[in-house]
Write a protein that holds these residues in place. Structure first.
Motif, short mmCIF file in Angstrom:
data_model
loop_
_atom_site.label_atom_id
_atom_site.label_comp_id
_atom_site.label_asym_id
_atom_site.label_seq_id
_atom_site.Cartn_x
_atom_site.Cartn_y
_atom_site.Cartn_z
N ASP A 150 0.82 -1.21 0.00
CA ASP A 150 0.00 0.00 0.00
C ASP A 150 0.86 1.26 0.00
OD1 ASP A 150 0.85 -0.68 2.61
OD2 ASP A 150 -0.71 0.58 3.50
N ARG A 151 2.03 1.23 0.67
CA ARG A 151 2.92 2.39 0.63
C ARG A 151 3.49 2.58 -0.77
NH1 ARG A 151 4.99 4.36 5.49
NH2 ARG A 151 5.71 6.09 4.18
N VAL A 152 3.82 1.48 -1.41
CA VAL A 152 4.38 1.56 -2.76
C VAL A 152 3.36 2.17 -3.73
CG1 VAL A 152 5.16 0.20 -4.74
CG2 VAL A 152 5.98 -0.35 -2.43
N VAL A 153 2.11 1.72 -3.65
CA VAL A 153 1.05 2.24 -4.52
C VAL A 153 0.90 3.75 -4.36
CG1 VAL A 153 -1.43 2.24 -4.94
CG2 VAL A 153 -0.22 0.08 -4.66
N HIS A 154 0.90 4.23 -3.12
CA HIS A 154 0.75 5.67 -2.87
C HIS A 154 1.91 6.45 -3.46
CE1 HIS A 154 -0.13 9.42 -0.78
NE2 HIS A 154 1.10 9.41 -0.33
N LEU A 155 3.13 5.98 -3.26
CA LEU A 155 4.31 6.69 -3.75
C LEU A 155 4.33 6.77 -5.27
CD1 LEU A 155 7.01 5.20 -1.34
CD2 LEU A 155 6.10 7.51 -1.31
N ILE A 156 4.02 5.66 -5.93
CA ILE A 156 4.04 5.65 -7.39
C ILE A 156 2.94 6.53 -7.97
CG2 ILE A 156 3.88 4.18 -9.44
CD1 ILE A 156 6.43 3.85 -7.76
N GLU A 157 1.78 6.53 -7.35
CA GLU A 157 0.66 7.35 -7.82
C GLU A 157 0.97 8.84 -7.71
OE1 GLU A 157 -3.35 7.79 -9.29
OE2 GLU A 157 -2.17 5.97 -9.02
N GLU A 158 1.74 9.23 -6.67
CA GLU A 158 2.03 10.64 -6.42
C GLU A 158 3.12 11.20 -7.33
OE1 GLU A 158 0.61 12.98 -4.19
OE2 GLU A 158 -0.91 11.43 -4.37
N LEU A 159 3.91 10.34 -7.97
CA LEU A 159 4.96 10.83 -8.86
C LEU A 159 4.37 11.48 -10.11
CD1 LEU A 159 7.57 7.90 -8.86
CD2 LEU A 159 7.87 10.17 -7.85
N ASP A 160 5.07 12.50 -10.64
CA ASP A 160 4.70 13.04 -11.94
C ASP A 160 4.95 11.98 -13.00
OD1 ASP A 160 3.94 15.50 -10.95
OD2 ASP A 160 5.95 16.36 -11.15
N PRO A 161 4.19 11.98 -14.11
CA PRO A 161 4.34 10.91 -15.11
C PRO A 161 5.76 10.73 -15.63
CG PRO A 161 2.34 12.15 -15.52
CD PRO A 161 3.08 12.88 -14.43
N ASP A 162 6.48 11.84 -15.90
CA ASP A 162 7.84 11.71 -16.43
C ASP A 162 8.78 11.14 -15.39
OD1 ASP A 162 7.21 14.16 -15.19
OD2 ASP A 162 8.99 15.12 -15.99
N ASP A 163 8.61 11.52 -14.11
CA ASP A 163 9.44 10.94 -13.04
C ASP A 163 9.10 9.46 -12.86
OD1 ASP A 163 10.69 13.37 -12.49
OD2 ASP A 163 9.07 13.99 -11.15
N ARG A 164 7.82 9.10 -13.01
CA ARG A 164 7.40 7.71 -12.87
C ARG A 164 8.03 6.84 -13.96
NH1 ARG A 164 1.96 8.32 -13.55
NH2 ARG A 164 1.78 9.08 -11.42
N VAL A 165 8.10 7.37 -15.18
CA VAL A 165 8.69 6.62 -16.28
C VAL A 165 10.17 6.39 -16.04
CG1 VAL A 165 9.34 6.80 -18.72
CG2 VAL A 165 7.00 7.28 -18.02
N ARG A 166 10.87 7.40 -15.51
CA ARG A 166 12.30 7.22 -15.23
C ARG A 166 12.52 6.08 -14.23
NH1 ARG A 166 12.89 12.79 -16.31
NH2 ARG A 166 12.35 13.48 -14.23
N LEU A 167 11.63 5.99 -13.22
CA LEU A 167 11.75 4.90 -12.26
C LEU A 167 11.44 3.55 -12.91
CD1 LEU A 167 11.99 3.63 -9.46
CD2 LEU A 167 9.62 4.33 -9.02
N LEU A 168 10.38 3.50 -13.70
CA LEU A 168 10.00 2.23 -14.33
C LEU A 168 11.08 1.72 -15.28
CD1 LEU A 168 6.24 3.00 -15.06
CD2 LEU A 168 7.15 1.49 -13.29
N ASP A 169 11.83 2.64 -15.88
CA ASP A 169 12.92 2.23 -16.76
C ASP A 169 14.06 1.56 -15.99
OD1 ASP A 169 11.86 2.94 -19.20
OD2 ASP A 169 12.67 4.97 -19.16
N GLU A 170 14.12 1.83 -14.67
CA GLU A 170 15.22 1.30 -13.86
C GLU A 170 14.90 -0.07 -13.25
OE1 GLU A 170 18.24 2.65 -13.20
OE2 GLU A 170 17.90 4.38 -14.50
N VAL A 171 13.62 -0.34 -13.01
CA VAL A 171 13.27 -1.56 -12.28
C VAL A 171 13.09 -2.73 -13.24
CG1 VAL A 171 12.14 -0.22 -10.47
CG2 VAL A 171 10.78 -1.12 -12.37
N PRO A 172 13.17 -3.99 -12.75
CA PRO A 172 12.92 -5.16 -13.61
C PRO A 172 11.53 -5.13 -14.22
CG PRO A 172 13.93 -5.82 -11.53
CD PRO A 172 13.58 -4.37 -11.39
N ALA A 173 11.37 -5.80 -15.36
CA ALA A 173 10.11 -5.77 -16.10
C ALA A 173 8.93 -6.23 -15.25
CB ALA A 173 10.23 -6.61 -17.36
N LYS A 174 9.13 -7.29 -14.45
CA LYS A 174 8.03 -7.79 -13.63
C LYS A 174 7.59 -6.75 -12.60
CE LYS A 174 8.89 -12.79 -13.91
NZ LYS A 174 9.21 -14.01 -13.14
N VAL A 175 8.56 -6.08 -12.00
CA VAL A 175 8.23 -5.03 -11.02
C VAL A 175 7.52 -3.87 -11.71
CG1 VAL A 175 9.19 -3.40 -9.35
CG2 VAL A 175 10.18 -5.69 -9.58
#
Length: 376
Positions: free
Chosen positions: A76-101
């Protein structure tokens, strides 16, 4: 004796002392401390932050540290943090994590945020489209100034920037750009199309990120429009986005030169990211006496909502004012109060470059509604 380091408090398991210490620290100070901790200790510290403070800290963290934190947090903490990120910042994070994550994080997003994020992820890696923000304010050339200001008041809180405003035709083609300053000093019935600058710098969604970032830096832009293949506006690339690219391209500190209001921005940038600045030359800068709030950008925008409204009202009410006239020597003497180290000869030269000669004397060309000392 100063406060104990966060790492020492974590090792001592003194939760109360750790909470008290965190409460007295700014978000950037907490980020600096987190970078010195292992994954387990990072999770301990982060769990003691309330949800809003945690979102502020998480947004400032580099994607590598964000990824480390996510591994140790509840869903639940992870969901809140990801939702609060701006879309461009969220994409930068998603590019760093494994595909499953990344897929799991995407599945947790609300429909609106998922749509924005999926659009950015659809562009090639290292392209401007992947980095741009889809949250922007655009104007139509047929709008009146009054209508444009009303739109800024209504939508400005969620926009990446309100200072550089792209102008579109009825088919969303980019045809110009205007600024907030031009709007607030213009007559409310004037048309945006009459105020816009048609000599617009822009890039396409497939332009290389480094090329786009260099353009922002070299042209001194607040925001760079990003268009699709048919030159329809789809996003903006801001200064902080460009800085992220330059960080990625190379970690070496860079020299900076700033002038006037650009000098003030350079000082704030050097204060926020001193590790990125090798040397700074500030020519005639006007730094603010108050520090920028140590909070996330979207929170800062919300804090400034009432101030922006009041500022717009002020600018409209004094838009017909003019700077006080005088001789070249008088204007130079006034400017010299702010820059006592400049010679009288140089100050007189500045007057003739930065001023104009009217029938009643010389006056500075600077917007008279700005409250800036030394210009009369």
């Amino acid at each position: 004796m100063g406060p104990e380091p966060i790492a020492t408090l974590v090792r001592s398991s003194d939760t109360q002392a750790l909470s008290d210490s965190l409460a007295s620290m700014g978000a950037r100070d907490i980020v600096a401390e987190l970078g010195r901790l292992d994954d387990e200790a990072m999770g301990v510290v982060f769990r003691l932050l309330d949800r809003d403070r945690a979102a502020q800290v998480f947004e400032i963290l580099e994607p590598t540290y964000q990824q480390r934190l996510l591994r140790g947090l509840r869903a639940d903490r992870v969901v809140h943090l990801i939702e609060e990120l701006d879309p461009d910042d969220r994409v930068r994070l998603l590019d760093e994590v494994p595909a499953k994550v990344a897929n799991r994080l995407l599945a947790s997003l609300s429909p609106g945020e998922l749509a924005l994020t999926s659009t950015l992820l659809g562009y090639p890696e290292d392209s401007a489209g992947r980095l741009m923000s889809p949250e922007f304010i655009s104007l139509r050339e047929s709008m009146t100034v009054g209508e444009a200001l009303a739109k800024i008041r209504r939508d400005g809180l969620d926009a990446e920037t309100i200072y550089a405003l792209p102008v579109l035709d009825d088919e969303r083609h980019l045809i110009g750009v205007t600024g907030l300053r031009a709007l607030v000093i213009a007559d409310r019935e004037s048309l945006v199309g009459d105020l816009m600058n048609t000599d617009v710098r822009f890039v396409s969604t497939h332009t290389d990120q480094e090329v786009a970032a260099r353009l922002v830096s070299n042209e001194g832009l607040i925001a760079l429009p990003v268009v699709d293949a048919e030159e329809r506006l789809v996003g903006v690339l801001t200064v902080d986005d460009a800085m992220a690219v330059l960080d990625h391209v190379g970690p070496a500190p860079v020299p900076m030169v700033g002038h006037s209001k650009g000098g003030a921005i350079s000082l704030h940038l050097a204060d926020a990211a001193p590790h990125r600045i090798r040397s700074l030359v500030n020519l005639d800068g006007i730094p603010s006496r108050s520090s920028l709030p140590d909070i996330a950008e979207h929170e800062r925008t919300r804090m400034l909502a009432s101030e922006i409204s009041g500022w717009l009202d002020h600018r409209r009410s004094v838009s017909n004012k003019a700077r006080r006239p005088g001789t070249v020597a008088e204007l130079a003497e006034r400017r010299g109060r702010m820059n006592p180290r400049l010679s009288p000869e140089w100050l007189r030269y500045l007057v003739q470059v930065g001023g104009r000669e009217d029938a009643d004397g010389w006056r500075w060309r600077i917007d008279p509604t700005l409250r800036m000392g030394g210009f009369g």
